[in-house]
Each structure stands twice: as C-alpha cells, then as structure tokens.
Design a protein around this motif. Structure first.
Motif, PDB file in Angstrom:
ATOM      1  N   CYS B 313      10.960  62.858  25.220  1.00 44.88           N
ATOM      2  CA  CYS B 313      11.764  62.032  26.125  1.00 44.88           C
ATOM      3  C   CYS B 313      11.238  62.142  27.559  1.00 44.88           C
ATOM      4  O   CYS B 313      11.195  63.226  28.128  1.00 44.88           O
ATOM      5  CB  CYS B 313      13.227  62.482  26.064  1.00 44.88           C
ATOM      6  N   PRO B 324      18.052  63.545  24.284  1.00 45.65           N
ATOM      7  CA  PRO B 324      18.581  62.794  23.143  1.00 45.65           C
ATOM      8  C   PRO B 324      19.171  63.697  22.055  1.00 45.65           C
ATOM      9  O   PRO B 324      20.133  63.335  21.386  1.00 45.65           O
ATOM     10  CB  PRO B 324      17.375  62.005  22.635  1.00 45.65           C
ATOM     11  N   CYS B 368      18.195  57.237  31.039  1.00 46.67           N
ATOM     12  CA  CYS B 368      17.385  56.773  29.897  1.00 46.67           C
ATOM     13  C   CYS B 368      16.564  55.548  30.266  1.00 46.67           C
ATOM     14  O   CYS B 368      17.066  54.620  30.889  1.00 46.67           O
ATOM     15  CB  CYS B 368      18.314  56.453  28.726  1.00 46.67           C
ATOM     16  N   THR B 369      15.298  55.532  29.850  1.00 47.46           N
ATOM     17  CA  THR B 369      14.430  54.384  30.118  1.00 47.46           C
ATOM     18  C   THR B 369      14.373  53.431  28.923  1.00 47.46           C
ATOM     19  O   THR B 369      13.575  52.496  28.914  1.00 47.46           O
ATOM     20  CB  THR B 369      12.988  54.823  30.443  1.00 47.46           C
ATOM     21  N   ASN B 372      12.461  54.366  23.516  1.00 38.93           N
ATOM     22  CA  ASN B 372      12.386  54.522  22.063  1.00 38.93           C
ATOM     23  C   ASN B 372      11.533  55.692  21.587  1.00 38.93           C
ATOM     24  O   ASN B 372      11.248  55.814  20.387  1.00 38.93           O
ATOM     25  CB  ASN B 372      11.879  53.244  21.395  1.00 38.93           C
ATOM     26  N   ALA B 373      11.099  56.547  22.494  1.00 34.95           N
ATOM     27  CA  ALA B 373      10.283  57.690  22.072  1.00 34.95           C
ATOM     28  C   ALA B 373      11.092  58.610  21.157  1.00 34.95           C
ATOM     29  O   ALA B 373      10.569  59.153  20.181  1.00 34.95           O
ATOM     30  CB  ALA B 373       9.782  58.463  23.286  1.00 34.95           C
ATOM     31  N   CYS B 374      12.381  58.752  21.461  1.00 31.76           N
ATOM     32  CA  CYS B 374      13.221  59.626  20.643  1.00 31.76           C
ATOM     33  C   CYS B 374      13.383  59.058  19.232  1.00 31.76           C
ATOM     34  O   CYS B 374      13.326  59.788  18.246  1.00 31.76           O
ATOM     35  CB  CYS B 374      14.585  59.823  21.293  1.00 31.76           C
ATOM     36  N   ILE B 388      23.430  55.792  23.528  1.00 30.10           N
ATOM     37  CA  ILE B 388      23.309  55.690  24.990  1.00 30.10           C
ATOM     38  C   ILE B 388      23.626  54.265  25.436  1.00 30.10           C
ATOM     39  O   ILE B 388      24.390  54.048  26.376  1.00 30.10           O
ATOM     40  CB  ILE B 388      21.881  56.092  25.428  1.00 30.10           C
TER      41      ILE B 388
HETATM   42  S1  SF4 Z   1      14.945  56.118  24.773  1.00 29.53           S
HETATM   43 FE1  SF4 Z   1      15.175  58.231  24.063  1.00 29.53          FE
HETATM   44  S2  SF4 Z   1      13.276  59.206  24.677  1.00 29.53           S
HETATM   45 FE2  SF4 Z   1      13.397  57.305  25.868  1.00 29.53          FE
HETATM   46  S3  SF4 Z   1      14.385  57.916  27.785  1.00 29.53           S
HETATM   47 FE3  SF4 Z   1      16.018  57.251  26.405  1.00 29.53          FE
HETATM   48  S4  SF4 Z   1      16.709  59.129  25.417  1.00 29.53           S
HETATM   49 FE4  SF4 Z   1      14.729  59.597  26.338  1.00 29.53          FE
END
Ligand code: SF4
Ligand code: SF4
Lengths: 263, 434
Positions: B313, B324, B368-369, B372-374, B388
């Motif tokens: 993240c 996450p 959160c950006t 989708n990495a999580c 989120i």
């Molecule tokens: S999408 Fe997931 S990995 Fe990306 S910023 Fe939000 S919580 Fe972190």
C-alpha cells in the motif's frame, strides 16, 4: 514544431454529416494542465501524421467523473457520466481513445451500465494498433540505446490489465527498458489516484510521489516514461523534489514517439 | 469398563465438533447481517479462480519463500488429515490402525504422512523464525500488537505440537515399528526411545494418540477465534471475489434512478413513485458493518492478517495511518462485537458505536489512492478498497464531510466540468496555444 495541428470537433463533423473513425476524449488534465497539454498535442500530431480521421468534443466535453466518484460523491459522478453519455450518444460515437487512464477506465468500465457503450482505448493501445496496421511508423531515432524505465499508471495496469502496449511502443524506440523493482502488477502508485491529486496528503513520513520517484531513480534511467497526465505531474514533482531534473526527464510515451519522429 | 475409552472418545468428538458447528453458525449469522449481493454471474470464471487462487495458491507464490513454505504446510495439512479418519474409526470402535490391512499401500500412505509431517514441522519453524527473529516488517506493523500477534504464533505452536505428537505416536507404536511398513521418519524417532520398556512405550503411544486427536479438535475450535479461519473460508471467499476489471467500481443504482429523474425533463419529480419501483435506500455508503455487503463481511472473516496488502500500500509505505489489513481486521472486530450484542440481547441494541470513527478513522479513509495494490496482493481475493470507497460515500453523501480541498474540486466539476476553476468554454484553447 511550426506546423499547425488539425483538431476538428465533433460539432464540425456532425455539421457535415460525417462520422470520424475515432473520438479523442481529451480529459480535464489534457485540456487545462500545462504539462499535460503537451501530451495532448503530441498525440494529436501523431494522429495527424497517421492521417487519422478523429474529432474531439471540445467545449462539449466535461470531466468523466472519476475524481468525484473516487472521492465518494456518486451523485456528481453519475451527473457527469450521464451528461457526457448524452453528448456521446447524441453524436453516435462508437470508438473512443483517451490519453488519460482515468478517463479510459471510467468510460470503458463504468459508463456501460449508465447507457454509454463504446469501444474505449488508451492512447498506447491505439498507437500500438496503428503500428500494427502499418499506418504509423516508429524508429528509435534519438532515443536509441538510452536507458528508460516505465511507471505503470494504476488505472491502466492493475485496473485494466494493460501492461504490454506501452512497453511494446518503447521497444520500438529501441531503448533499454530497465524495470523498477515494483512494476506491472506490483507497480507502485504515483500518489494521485482516488482524488488525492486534488488534496493535501495525510500526515506521514514521505510523499508517495517522492518514494515512487526514488524507485525510478534507482534504475539510473535517463527517462521516466508513463502514460497518464496525473502520473506525469506527480513524477515531475518527485524528480524536482529529488533535485534530479538535470539527469532525468519524465515523458509520456506519446511524446517520446512524436519527438523521435521530430514532430 | 473396556468401553470407557470409546465412550470418552465419542464424547470428545461430539463436543469438539458440536462447539465448532455452533460457532460456524454464528459466523454465518453475522455475515448475513450484511446486504445481499447477487453473485450468480461469471460462474465458470469464479470456479476457475477457486482452482487457481484457492486450491492452486497462485497468489501465494508471488512471494516465493513464504509461498513455497505455505504450500508445504497446506498440502501437509490436507493430506495428513486422511490419517485423522483412521484415528476417528479406531477411537470409536476401539480398533488399532484399522487401515493397516491395506498392506504396502498403507505403508505408502503413512510414509507420505510422515515425510509431510517432517516438512511441515520444518516449514512452521521457519515461519516462526521469520515472524519472531527476522521480524519481517509486515508482521510488526502497529495493528499487529496484542492478540493478532499472539494468534500468529499460537497457530505455529499448535502445528509444531501436532506434528511432533504424530511422529511420536508412530515411533512408540511397537507393533507399527515391527511391521516396518511406512515408518520412514518415525523409525529414527523410535531409535531415541530404544531401551524404553515396552509398557512405558505403550503409555507414551497412547498419550500421544490422545493428545494428537484432542489437539486437532482443540485446533478446530480455535479457528473461530483466529485468523486461521481462512483455511475454510478462503474457498468461498475466492469464489465470491471480484471478477470484473479491478478499476470498475460499483455504480449505485439508487443514485442512478435519482440522477435520471433529475436529468429527464419529462419526469415529474413530485409524482408518486411508480408501482414496484425500487425504494431508495435509507442511507448512501457505509458507516457500520450492517451497511456492507455479505461478501465484504465474508472478506473480513477470511483475512489471514498476512499483511501482503499493507506491504504494497503506497499510503502505508509512506507512513500514513492507512493499512488495508487493519481495515479488514477492524471490520471483523466490529462484526464480532455486533454479533455478541445480538447474542446478549436477542437482537442488535444500539451500542452507540459504529465501524466509522470507533474503529476506522477518517484520516485512514482519505489516505487511499484507490490504486488496487491491496486487492492485487491479497492471496485470498479480499477487496479492502471497496470498504474504503463505501465509507467515503457515507462521509460525502450523508455527512458532507469531505476534506475542504476536495469540496472545492467537486464544486468545480459541478460548475465548470473540470476539477480546476477553468471555464468549460476554454476547454479547447490548447489547440491554438503555442
Ligand atoms: S487501494 Fe489499497 S493499496 Fe492502494 S492506497 Fe488504497 S488501501 Fe492502499
Ligand atoms: S486482506 Fe488479504 S493480503 Fe491483506 S492481510 Fe488480509 S489476507 Fe492478507
């Protein structure tokens, strides 16, 4: 650079009762952000060079709604989406190309349920298909042999599984692609997504774009390439924060091709 | 008198399985507190995911070392459980190694179990070292204090003890060692017991046998209280995982109806809603677990607390509070709290608490950006981002509580069709700029 670019609008096409081959959805950054406007123009030059019959919506275009949706404002998003869909459907648009992965993702994935069904392409995918069809030729030119790294925009890569189109274009420029440790599926965000672009970051010990820029600098590439106007802003700021402007340039893949062709 | 062991065994078995069933029914009841979702689409893709991601552990091997060790433990766990079948039959009927009549095939089976048991033991020890000595970063984040930290270790101790008991049970089984059929590992353990009188050996063997099966029953019942519940829930969870492109976020249907009304000049906004029209929900977005979907709640129970999501993240990587994994742990903790509330009161009595603010802070949500990495990293197809997003929707649409700069950007979009204060009529000016 003296040659005038040709940017016909949809209204002009419609007045002549014609349909373009593809609609170029420019997006807010591509229309208003100084750095992103250069990407827009570079892409238009390539379209002109390849004699593509395209049009833009111009003043009839509005934000696709991505920042509103990801900030949690579903109302505003759907208002934007339906307004755009009304315009697009009114013109009978079938194919759309965008230089912004956020426009690309929203139009492609979130508009259909709201009545907007189009074939949507990111500009790297579109350019790839032009090369394949032989409508555009690309040669290494001045980039040949240079070290480059590619920063995957989240909304092109993970969100839509497109990792190869931009890389194939870079390959055509005969550059030496050095991947960052975190690339493709595991690529790290530049920090702009989810409406972060429009607000101050929360407290932490570093800005996301600076960390990502550090990872890019580790590859000791001369160029950081990307395919998103927001990544462009973030990475450019990151390079400034690291005082690395003299060693490394941030460029969009379309700009590189245009520049290799001396457009 | 001779049936006492059989009776004790049956009592233990019924109690063990009974208590477990009770708790699993609680899990199901709690998940059903969430909103119904239709997941009848993409059936073949969903099954393919179950085979690839859950059974095939495809996401685990993205990190090769832990992935490889995990596969050993996972395969070992499943295969060694065949042995439990024999133990149960022996226990109920007072037989001894009922399957040994299978001859060399039995030897092959037990031989494989013994090798796997040894491999599992070694893997689990490596896992313990990674957690406690090497202190791999993701196991030492702030949300991993207290119970989650102990939980991770307790599971490892459980597995170590069970594997050792299994090998000791075989090693001290005199007739089994004499058979010399499949005792590939235990014969070396047996040599440690050489010189021990047969009577003592028998006592050790019986003790190991009983502790082994009681341990398994205890472990089964431990699952409910642990992140280890994933060994069962991972399968349905992967089935219900996201099957559309990760960038595609859900469009709220209730909003669509309202926006359509607003935009269509032919619809009278004051007209009574048409017969059978879907009623607008009482609330947009989510502020508590009951607002989330059943899949999101299943996600929360399935989370293994591995931290792969948090490790990728970007917000967490740069020292922000968002994690996450914590989003999932908080959701489960709150859901458990709501469940206990229902157990006590017969139905949910307002406890003045909710998921928002009491568990998950706004600061976390706004960091959160949406990258989708999580979601990509999770080995069991959990989607923390969707939670989120729904909580942000609640903040913005129910509470108008977006950060001030975002309100500015949204007002701009509303008024001039761009997040910046430019006039929409200037949208094509770039064409003529130098
Ligand atoms: S999408 Fe997931 S990995 Fe990306 S910023 Fe939000 S919580 Fe972190
Ligand atoms: S959400 Fe997935 S990746 Fe994150 S801790 Fe839970 S199981 Fe691991």
């Amino acid at each position: 650079m003296t040659e005038q670019i040709k940017v016909p609008t949809m209204a002009e096409y419609a007045a002549q009762g014609k349909q373009p081959e593809v609609l170029f959805f420019v997006g807010c950054a591509g229309s208003f952000d100084d750095r992103a406007k250069k990407i827009t123009k570079a892409f238009v030059k390539l379209l002109n060079k390849a004699n593509i019959d395209f049009a833009v919506l111009g003043t009839e275009e509005g934000c696709n709604g991505d920042p509103a949706k990801r900030a949690g404002n579903e109302f505003l998003f759907q208002m934007q989406a339906m307004t755009n869909i009304e315009v697009l459907n009114g013109y009978g648009i079938k194919r759309i190309v965008t230089t912004c992965p956020h426009c690309f993702n929203t139009l492609k994935n979130e508009y259909p349920e709201l009545g907007g069904n189009y074939e949507v392409m990111h500009h790297t995918q579109f350019l790839k298909s032009l090369l394949k069809e032989g409508r555009l030729k690309v040669e290494g030119g001045k980039f040949k042999g240079k070290k480059i790294t590619f920063h995957d925009p989240c909304y092109l890569g993970r969100a839509n599984n497109e990792y190869e189109a931009p890389r194939e274009l870079l390959e055509k420029l005969e550059m030496e692609l050095v991947e960052m440790k975190r690339n493709k599926k595991r690529g790290m965000c530049c920090g702009a997504g989810g409406a972060q672009m429009f607000k101050e970051p929360e407290a932490g010990d570093q800005d996301v774009n600076v960390l990502r820029t550090e990872q890019a600098l580790e590859t000791s590439s001369e160029i950081i390439a990307t395919g998103c106007p927001f990544c462009m802003v973030m990475m450019t700021d990151g390079v400034k924060a690291k005082n690395a402007e003299d060693n490394v340039q941030v460029m969009d893949v379309a700009e590189m091709i245009a520049s290799a062709e001396d457009l | 008198m001779q049936y006492i062991p059989n009776i004790l065994f049956i009592i233990a078995l019924v109690a063990g399985i009974g208590y477990f069933t009770l708790n699993i029914r609680k899990v199901i009841r709690n998940i059903k507190l969430g909103q119904k979702v239709d997941a009848s689409d993409h059936t073949s893709e969903r099954w393919a995911n179950v085979f690839r991601i859950a059974l095939g552990q495809s996401k685990m091997t993205v990190r090769p070392i832990s992935g490889f060790l995990h596969i050993i433990v996972y395969v070992g766990f499943i295969i060694i459980n065949i042995e439990v079948l024999e133990i149960i039959i022996d226990g109920i009927f007072g037989t001894h190694r009922i399957f040994s009549s299978l001859g060399s095939f039995y030897g092959f089976l037990i031989g494989s179990f013994e090798i796997l048991a040894l491999l599992v033991l070694v893997s689990v020890i490596v896992f313990w070292i990674r957690r406690n000595i090497i202190k791999i970063r993701r196991f030492w984040k702030s949300e991993m204090k207290g119970w989650p930290k102990s939980d991770g270790n307790i599971i490892l101790y459980f597995e170590m003890v069970l594997m050792i008991l299994f090998l000791v049970m075989n090693a001290t089984d005199v007739s089994f060692q004499e058979m010399n059929n499949g005792n590939v590992v235990s014969k070396y353990v047996a040599s440690m017991f050489s010189g021990t009188p047969e009577g003592t050996l028998h006592i050790i063997e019986r003790a190991a046998w009983w502790l082994h099966i009681l341990g398994i029953l205890a472990f089964l019942n431990y699952l409910y209280f642990s992140k280890h519940l994933h060994i069962m829930l991972a399968f349905p969870n992967v089935y219900f995982g996201k099957v559309v492109p990760k960038g595609k976020f859900k469009n709220l249907e209730s909003v669509t109806n309202e926006v359509k009304m607003m935009m269509d000049p032919n619809i009278d906004p004051f007209a009574a809603p048409a017969e059978g029209a879907t009623e607008a929900p009482s609330k947009f977005g989510a502020s508590d677990v009951m607002d989330l979907s059943r899949i999101q709640l299943l996600n929360a129970y399935t989370c293994t607390e591995c931290g792969r999501c948090t490790d990728e993240c970007p917000a967490n990587n740069t020292g922000k509070k968002l994690s996450p994994r914590k989003i999932m742990m908080d959701t489960r903790d709150r859901l458990e709290e709501v469940g206990k509330n229902i157990d006590k009161n017969g139905e949910f009595k307002d406890d003045g608490k909710q998921l928002l603010d009491d568990y998950i802070t706004r600061e976390e949500l706004w960091a959160c950006t949406t990258c989708n990495a999580c979601v990509e990293a999770c080995p069991v197809s959990i989607d923390p981002l969707s939670i989120i997003m729904e909580m942000r929707q609640y903040l913005v649409m129910e509470q108008s509580a977006a950060p001030a700069e975002l309100n500015v950007a949204m007002t701009n979009i509303e008024n001039n069709g761009a997040p910046w204060p430019y006039n929409q009529m200037d949208r094509l000016n770039w064409k003529d700029e130098k």
